[in-house]
Design a protein around this motif. Structure first.
Motif, PDB file in Angstrom:
ATOM      1  N   SER A  89      -2.840  11.741  -3.031  1.00 30.00           N
ATOM      2  CA  SER A  89      -3.296  12.943  -2.361  1.00 30.00           C
ATOM      3  C   SER A  89      -2.759  14.134  -3.148  1.00 30.00           C
ATOM      4  N   ALA A  90      -3.662  15.033  -3.522  1.00 28.09           N
ATOM      5  CA  ALA A  90      -3.295  16.242  -4.266  1.00 28.09           C
ATOM      6  C   ALA A  90      -4.293  17.334  -3.890  1.00 28.09           C
ATOM      7  N   HIS A 133      -6.841   8.544   3.827  1.00 29.10           N
ATOM      8  CA  HIS A 133      -5.749   9.492   3.576  1.00 29.10           C
ATOM      9  C   HIS A 133      -5.111   9.924   4.895  1.00 29.10           C
ATOM     10  N   LYS A 134      -5.949  10.204   5.873  1.00 32.56           N
ATOM     11  CA  LYS A 134      -5.437  10.620   7.184  1.00 32.56           C
ATOM     12  C   LYS A 134      -4.627   9.502   7.826  1.00 32.56           C
ATOM     13  N   VAL A 135      -5.144   8.285   7.766  1.00 25.91           N
ATOM     14  CA  VAL A 135      -4.443   7.139   8.334  1.00 25.91           C
ATOM     15  C   VAL A 135      -3.095   6.944   7.650  1.00 25.91           C
ATOM     16  N   ALA A 136      -3.094   6.979   6.318  1.00 26.02           N
ATOM     17  CA  ALA A 136      -1.848   6.775   5.571  1.00 26.02           C
ATOM     18  C   ALA A 136      -0.838   7.884   5.854  1.00 26.02           C
ATOM     19  N   ASP A 175       0.851  -1.189   0.000  1.00 26.43           N
ATOM     20  CA  ASP A 175       0.000   0.000   0.000  1.00 26.43           C
ATOM     21  C   ASP A 175       0.883   1.233   0.000  1.00 26.43           C
ATOM     22  N   LEU A 176       0.750   2.052  -1.052  1.00 27.26           N
ATOM     23  CA  LEU A 176       1.559   3.256  -1.176  1.00 27.26           C
ATOM     24  C   LEU A 176       0.679   4.495  -1.126  1.00 27.26           C
ATOM     25  N   PHE A 177       1.132   5.479  -0.381  1.00 29.25           N
ATOM     26  CA  PHE A 177       0.463   6.776  -0.278  1.00 29.25           C
ATOM     27  C   PHE A 177       1.383   7.799  -0.927  1.00 29.25           C
ATOM     28  N   ILE A 178       0.898   8.437  -1.985  1.00 33.29           N
ATOM     29  CA  ILE A 178       1.714   9.392  -2.725  1.00 33.29           C
ATOM     30  C   ILE A 178       1.067  10.763  -2.628  1.00 33.29           C
ATOM     31  N   GLU A 179       1.825  11.708  -2.057  1.00 35.04           N
ATOM     32  CA  GLU A 179       1.346  13.078  -1.907  1.00 35.04           C
ATOM     33  C   GLU A 179       1.991  13.970  -2.954  1.00 35.04           C
ATOM     34  N   LEU A 180       1.139  14.787  -3.584  1.00 38.02           N
ATOM     35  CA  LEU A 180       1.591  15.705  -4.623  1.00 38.02           C
ATOM     36  C   LEU A 180       1.198  17.132  -4.263  1.00 38.02           C
ATOM     37  N   SER A 206      -3.152   6.644 -10.842  1.00 36.48           N
ATOM     38  CA  SER A 206      -3.033   5.627  -9.807  1.00 36.48           C
ATOM     39  C   SER A 206      -2.899   4.237 -10.422  1.00 36.48           C
ATOM     40  N   ALA A 207      -3.720   3.946 -11.426  1.00 36.83           N
ATOM     41  CA  ALA A 207      -3.666   2.643 -12.087  1.00 36.83           C
ATOM     42  C   ALA A 207      -2.336   2.443 -12.813  1.00 36.83           C
ATOM     43  N   ARG A 208      -1.865   3.484 -13.503  1.00 35.98           N
ATOM     44  CA  ARG A 208      -0.596   3.382 -14.230  1.00 35.98           C
ATOM     45  C   ARG A 208       0.569   3.116 -13.278  1.00 35.98           C
TER      46      ARG A 208
END
Length: 99
Positions: free
Chosen positions: A79-80, A89-92, A42-47, A58-60
């Motif tokens: 997250s953007a 989002h908060k948990v991640a 599980d990856l959380f990516i913030e932009l 996300s799919a790519r």
């Protein structure tokens, strides 16, 4: 954290190729538990910038990382500024560990 150094580097490289060096990548979920077994990544990516097509992005990312990790299942949460936030989002953000 149940990722090898090689796996972390692969993930970081792919995210940087797709989104640039400023994207923040965190691992969250079951892979943080060193005593557990299995589970997806599980990856959380913030932009900092808005995302035009978040579902496609996300799919790519998920597919590129899965292929590079030989089929290991990967879930990507984005997250953007233009995306709505949910509890996950908060948990991640709070529990995730930066790669």
């Amino acid at each position: 954290m149940r990722l090898t150094d090689s796996q972390r580097q692969i993930i970081q490289r792919i995210v940087a190729q797709e989104l640039g060096q400023k994207a923040s990548v965190k691992l969250f979920g079951s892979r943080l538990d060193d005593t557990a077994r299995g589970g997806d990544i599980d990856l959380f990516i913030e932009l900092a910038e808005p995302v035009k097509h978040p579902a496609q992005l996300s799919a790519r990312l998920s597919v590129r990382i899965m292929r590079a990790l030989h089929g290991r299942k990967v879930d990507v949460l984005l997250s953007a500024p233009n995306l709505s936030e949910q509890t996950i989002h908060k948990v991640a953000r709070e529990q995730g560990v930066r790669l």
